[in-house]
Design an enzyme around this catalytic site. Sequence first.
Site, mmCIF file in Angstrom:
data_model
loop_
_atom_site.group_PDB
_atom_site.id
_atom_site.type_symbol
_atom_site.label_atom_id
_atom_site.label_comp_id
_atom_site.label_asym_id
_atom_site.label_seq_id
_atom_site.Cartn_x
_atom_site.Cartn_y
_atom_site.Cartn_z
ATOM 1 N N GLY A 11 32.232 29.657 35.761
ATOM 2 C CA GLY A 11 31.515 29.223 36.202
ATOM 3 C C GLY A 11 30.422 27.625 35.349
ATOM 4 C CB SER A 43 30.581 22.637 37.769
ATOM 5 O OG SER A 43 30.183 24.638 38.858
ATOM 6 N NE ARG A 44 27.066 26.136 41.818
ATOM 7 C CZ ARG A 44 26.838 27.553 43.027
ATOM 8 N NH1 ARG A 44 25.171 27.301 42.821
ATOM 9 N NH2 ARG A 44 27.649 28.015 43.303
ATOM 10 C CG ASN A 78 28.644 31.331 33.503
ATOM 11 O OD1 ASN A 78 27.277 32.316 33.045
ATOM 12 N ND2 ASN A 78 29.236 30.604 34.371
ATOM 13 C CB SER A 80 22.441 41.453 35.613
ATOM 14 O OG SER A 80 21.247 41.338 36.634
ATOM 15 C CE1 TYR A 130 24.990 39.113 39.737
ATOM 16 C CE2 TYR A 130 22.678 40.569 39.519
ATOM 17 C CZ TYR A 130 24.374 39.034 39.173
ATOM 18 O OH TYR A 130 23.447 38.553 38.820
ATOM 19 C CB ALA A 188 28.457 48.488 40.941
ATOM 20 C CE LYS A 225 26.398 39.883 37.360
ATOM 21 N NZ LYS A 225 27.416 38.443 36.578
HETATM 22 P P1 NAP Z 1 24.899 29.956 39.942
HETATM 23 O O1 NAP Z 1 24.011 28.765 39.899
HETATM 24 O O2 NAP Z 1 24.915 30.563 42.081
HETATM 25 O O3 NAP Z 1 26.545 29.565 39.288
HETATM 26 C C1 NAP Z 1 27.428 30.253 39.983
HETATM 27 C C2 NAP Z 1 28.874 29.324 38.883
HETATM 28 O O4 NAP Z 1 29.958 30.630 38.676
HETATM 29 C C3 NAP Z 1 29.560 28.254 39.554
HETATM 30 O O5 NAP Z 1 29.802 27.216 38.640
HETATM 31 C C4 NAP Z 1 29.584 28.608 40.970
HETATM 32 O O6 NAP Z 1 31.378 27.389 40.643
HETATM 33 C C5 NAP Z 1 31.162 29.477 39.972
HETATM 34 N N1 NAP Z 1 31.724 31.087 39.962
HETATM 35 C C6 NAP Z 1 31.209 31.570 41.409
HETATM 36 N N2 NAP Z 1 32.824 32.111 41.612
HETATM 37 C C7 NAP Z 1 33.342 31.999 40.968
HETATM 38 C C8 NAP Z 1 34.759 32.063 40.475
HETATM 39 N N3 NAP Z 1 35.173 33.171 41.737
HETATM 40 N N4 NAP Z 1 35.700 31.144 39.950
HETATM 41 C C9 NAP Z 1 35.035 29.987 39.116
HETATM 42 N N5 NAP Z 1 33.539 29.904 38.857
HETATM 43 C C10 NAP Z 1 33.054 30.815 39.990
HETATM 44 O O7 NAP Z 1 24.511 31.683 39.678
HETATM 45 P P2 NAP Z 1 23.608 31.367 37.681
HETATM 46 O O8 NAP Z 1 22.383 31.479 38.585
HETATM 47 O O9 NAP Z 1 23.974 30.783 36.879
HETATM 48 O O10 NAP Z 1 24.026 32.277 37.409
HETATM 49 C C11 NAP Z 1 25.368 32.972 36.497
HETATM 50 C C12 NAP Z 1 26.052 34.015 35.383
HETATM 51 O O11 NAP Z 1 24.804 34.665 35.247
HETATM 52 C C13 NAP Z 1 26.489 34.933 36.861
HETATM 53 O O12 NAP Z 1 26.883 35.217 35.919
HETATM 54 C C14 NAP Z 1 25.458 35.869 37.273
HETATM 55 O O13 NAP Z 1 25.547 36.995 37.555
HETATM 56 C C15 NAP Z 1 24.573 36.226 36.014
HETATM 57 N N6 NAP Z 1 23.308 36.236 35.921
HETATM 58 C C16 NAP Z 1 22.350 35.151 36.832
HETATM 59 C C17 NAP Z 1 20.995 35.749 36.910
HETATM 60 C C18 NAP Z 1 20.069 34.316 37.392
HETATM 61 O O14 NAP Z 1 18.764 35.026 37.907
HETATM 62 N N7 NAP Z 1 19.887 33.897 37.399
HETATM 63 C C19 NAP Z 1 20.135 37.196 36.357
HETATM 64 C C20 NAP Z 1 21.137 37.565 35.715
HETATM 65 C C21 NAP Z 1 22.355 37.823 35.838
HETATM 66 P P3 NAP Z 1 30.497 26.300 41.819
HETATM 67 O O15 NAP Z 1 30.008 25.784 41.652
HETATM 68 O O16 NAP Z 1 31.893 25.791 42.137
HETATM 69 O O17 NAP Z 1 31.075 27.307 43.362
#
Ligand code: NAP
Length: 248
Positions: free
Chosen positions: A13, A15-16, A91, A143, A156, A158, A160
């Site tokens: 993951g 890409s973003r 990730n 998380s 979510y 559960a 994490k």
């Molecule tokens: P995000 O901006 O929504 O980006 C999610 C990334 O995961 C994207 O690159 C997406 O690819 C990829 N992805 C999703 N499902 C996938 C799959 N089945 N196979 C391969 N790639 C997949 O999320 P984020 O906020 O950066 O979060 C990243 C991680 O941190 C996650 O595990 C999230 O639970 C954790 N986290 C986030 C926060 C927060 O506040 N943002 C807090 C705690 C933990 P595409 O671009 O192709 O869709």
Amino acid sequence: MKLLENKVAIVTGGSRGIGEAIVRKFAANGAVVVFTYHSSSDRANAIVEELTADGSQVLALQSDAASFTAAEELIKEVVGKFGKVDVLVNNAGITRDNLLLRMSEQQWDEVMSANLKSVFNLTKQVVRPMMKNRGGSIINISSVVGVFGNAGQANYSASKAGIIGFSKSVAKELGSRNVRCNALAPGFVGTDMTDALDDKTKEGFISAIPLRRLAESEEIANACLFLGSDLSSYITGQVLSVCGGMNT
Ligand code: NAP
């Protein structure tokens, strides 16, 4: 010498959001970086183009982290190309928020597959190459809500929390082989995932954060750099909270 010089890293993951920041941080620190994405191919290609132009070795592959066979093929390809995997960052993750009363089986299953089964899928595939290479660092993005729960996120939270139990078990299984496994627990980070929250919910969260702001993705990437590098060589089985003091 850069912190990840001569290391091969995989970031799911990338890409973003947080994953992209980790890719950039690892590349800047000398790693060969392979990152995956689910559907954002244009964005992934743009990141590769930019970082390659800067002299980094970066590769993007479309691969569904929820698929066991896709994970098998991915690791085979990376080991075939680069000979080893030193760092794996699990990730990739999604949310499908709903109150339990309204949560569908599909919302539960999608989150479990993308967030928790994915961690099993990828980790299982890197165990052999890491053992053969006499070391490795696995970083699983959990998380803070995996530690203390969150209304509307039973699925979510559960997933994490599951990542934490998984990471501690893997650390105990593989420590004698110099393979480390830690969970990283971000608080609220400014990404597409949190942009989906309404302003009132966001304000509520921010008022409960001692540092009174969301994290930048780069601040999570900095902690990943530490866990992925030899600076953390005696740290395994831990949950590192990067949450502005939220989990205190
Ligand atoms: P995000 O901006 O929504 O980006 C999610 C990334 O995961 C994207 O690159 C997406 O690819 C990829 N992805 C999703 N499902 C996938 C799959 N089945 N196979 C391969 N790639 C997949 O999320 P984020 O906020 O950066 O979060 C990243 C991680 O941190 C996650 O595990 C999230 O639970 C954790 N986290 C986030 C926060 C927060 O506040 N943002 C807090 C705690 C933990 P595409 O671009 O192709 O869709």
